[in-house]
Design an enzyme around this catalytic site. Sequence first.
Site, PDB file in Angstrom:
ATOM      1  N   TYR A  31      11.366   8.500   0.493  1.00 20.26           N
ATOM      2  CA  TYR A  31      11.370   7.596  -0.437  1.00 20.26           C
ATOM      3  C   TYR A  31      11.878   8.061  -1.756  1.00 20.26           C
ATOM      4  O   TYR A  31      12.017   7.469  -2.559  1.00 20.26           O
ATOM      5  CB  TYR A  31       9.725   7.271  -0.637  1.00 20.26           C
TER       6      TYR A  31
ATOM      7  N   ARG B  49      12.855   4.981  12.455  1.00 24.53           N
ATOM      8  CA  ARG B  49      11.535   5.847  12.678  1.00 24.53           C
ATOM      9  C   ARG B  49      10.322   4.758  13.605  1.00 24.53           C
ATOM     10  O   ARG B  49      10.443   4.963  14.881  1.00 24.53           O
ATOM     11  CB  ARG B  49      10.851   5.536  11.442  1.00 24.53           C
TER      12      ARG B  49
ATOM     13  N   ALA C 264       2.898  -0.468   5.449  1.00 24.20           N
ATOM     14  CA  ALA C 264       2.609  -0.905   6.113  1.00 24.20           C
ATOM     15  C   ALA C 264       2.249  -2.385   6.855  1.00 24.20           C
ATOM     16  O   ALA C 264       2.449  -2.848   8.225  1.00 24.20           O
ATOM     17  CB  ALA C 264       1.612   0.152   6.698  1.00 24.20           C
TER      18      ALA C 264
ATOM     19  N   HIS D 238      12.415  -2.851   2.603  1.00 17.20           N
ATOM     20  CA  HIS D 238      12.085  -1.098   2.768  1.00 17.20           C
ATOM     21  C   HIS D 238      12.813  -0.194   1.985  1.00 17.20           C
ATOM     22  O   HIS D 238      14.533  -0.071   2.288  1.00 17.20           O
ATOM     23  CB  HIS D 238      12.372  -1.046   4.155  1.00 17.20           C
TER      24      HIS D 238
ATOM     25  N   ARG E 242       5.239  11.482  -2.446  1.00 17.28           N
ATOM     26  CA  ARG E 242       4.809  10.871  -0.900  1.00 17.28           C
ATOM     27  C   ARG E 242       5.644  11.294  -0.092  1.00 17.28           C
ATOM     28  O   ARG E 242       6.735  10.672  -0.723  1.00 17.28           O
ATOM     29  CB  ARG E 242       4.288   9.190  -1.211  1.00 17.28           C
TER      30      ARG E 242
ATOM     31  N   PRO F 287       1.023  -1.736   0.188  1.00 12.31           N
ATOM     32  CA  PRO F 287      -0.195  -0.158  -0.243  1.00 12.31           C
ATOM     33  C   PRO F 287       0.947   1.528   0.317  1.00 12.31           C
ATOM     34  O   PRO F 287       1.976   1.442   0.318  1.00 12.31           O
ATOM     35  CB  PRO F 287      -0.714  -0.390   1.244  1.00 12.31           C
ATOM     36  N   ASN F 288       0.606   2.197  -0.209  1.00 13.09           N
ATOM     37  CA  ASN F 288       0.847   3.125  -0.920  1.00 13.09           C
ATOM     38  C   ASN F 288       2.389   4.050  -1.744  1.00 13.09           C
ATOM     39  O   ASN F 288       2.554   4.929  -1.563  1.00 13.09           O
ATOM     40  CB  ASN F 288       0.676   4.365   0.645  1.00 13.09           C
TER      41      ASN F 288
ATOM     42  N   GLU G 223      12.095  -9.027   1.792  1.00 14.38           N
ATOM     43  CA  GLU G 223      11.992  -8.479   3.427  1.00 14.38           C
ATOM     44  C   GLU G 223      12.661  -7.173   2.446  1.00 14.38           C
ATOM     45  O   GLU G 223      13.741  -7.048   2.596  1.00 14.38           O
ATOM     46  CB  GLU G 223      10.890  -8.421   4.139  1.00 14.38           C
TER      47      GLU G 223
ATOM     48  N   ASN H 157       7.502  -5.381  -0.689  1.00 18.47           N
ATOM     49  CA  ASN H 157       8.296  -4.152  -0.219  1.00 18.47           C
ATOM     50  C   ASN H 157       6.268  -4.498   0.549  1.00 18.47           C
ATOM     51  O   ASN H 157       5.228  -3.795  -0.020  1.00 18.47           O
ATOM     52  CB  ASN H 157       8.225  -2.986  -0.780  1.00 18.47           C
TER      53      ASN H 157
HETATM   54  C1  DQA Z   1       7.889   0.877   4.068  1.00 16.29           C
HETATM   55  C2  DQA Z   1       8.141   1.685   5.210  1.00 16.29           C
HETATM   56  C3  DQA Z   1       6.253   1.023   6.354  1.00 16.29           C
HETATM   57  O1  DQA Z   1       6.984   1.293   7.610  1.00 16.29           O
HETATM   58  C4  DQA Z   1       5.484   2.408   5.700  1.00 16.29           C
HETATM   59  O2  DQA Z   1       4.739   2.245   6.229  1.00 16.29           O
HETATM   60  C5  DQA Z   1       5.573   2.004   3.980  1.00 16.29           C
HETATM   61  C6  DQA Z   1       7.232   1.850   3.692  1.00 16.29           C
HETATM   62  C7  DQA Z   1       9.486   1.334   3.384  1.00 16.29           C
HETATM   63  O3  DQA Z   1       9.752   0.888   1.607  1.00 16.29           O
HETATM   64  O4  DQA Z   1      10.532   1.645   4.282  1.00 16.29           O
HETATM   65  O5  DQA Z   1       4.681   1.899   3.569  1.00 16.29           O
HETATM   66  O6  DQA Z   1       7.942  -0.383   3.763  1.00 16.29           O
END
Ligand code: DQA
Length: 148
Positions: free
Chosen positions: A23, A107, A77, A100, A18, A10-11, A98, A74
């Site tokens: 990011y 964070r 959240a 990020h 964003r 998501p997102n 995994e 990725n």
């Molecule tokens: C994320 C880190 C997560 O905590 C966050 O909710 C994201 C992006 C990252 O790529 O740093 O959506 O996975």
Amino acid sequence: MEKILVMHGPNLNLLGEREPGYYGSDSFESVNREITEAAAALGMECEIFQSNCEGELIDKLHAARFDCKGVVLNAGAYTHYSYAIRDAIAAIKIPVVEVHMSNVHARDEFRHKSVIAPVCAGQIAGFGKYSYLLGVQALKNIIGEGAE
Ligand code: DQA
């Protein structure tokens, strides 16, 4: 050619607009282009998938077990609380790396915990778009180790 799946949760479709401090300012499309090129340079075909829906991510993980050698994920959240995605990773027998973009450990406290980490091959965090590229490289190494 070996095929892999790179999956964004998501997102992450909003990359570029964003929270660029976390990011970066590269667009989603350009990051995906770099991922695809990095995979190709390693001799791998790369499918990219993004969804904001937990069930769609799970369905895609299930499908990947039929035609992909591994997954770079990725989970956004969902990383921090989705036992359903964790179970899907555990259920499929292909490796999942995994990733990020941000350093989740530096964070908010809720981001320090990954419920998917125990069922993933490893975790890469904090290198912006390079986290994905390192993830692709890591997956290539893992797939190579498994090859006969
Ligand atoms: C994320 C880190 C997560 O905590 C966050 O909710 C994201 C992006 C990252 O790529 O740093 O959506 O996975």
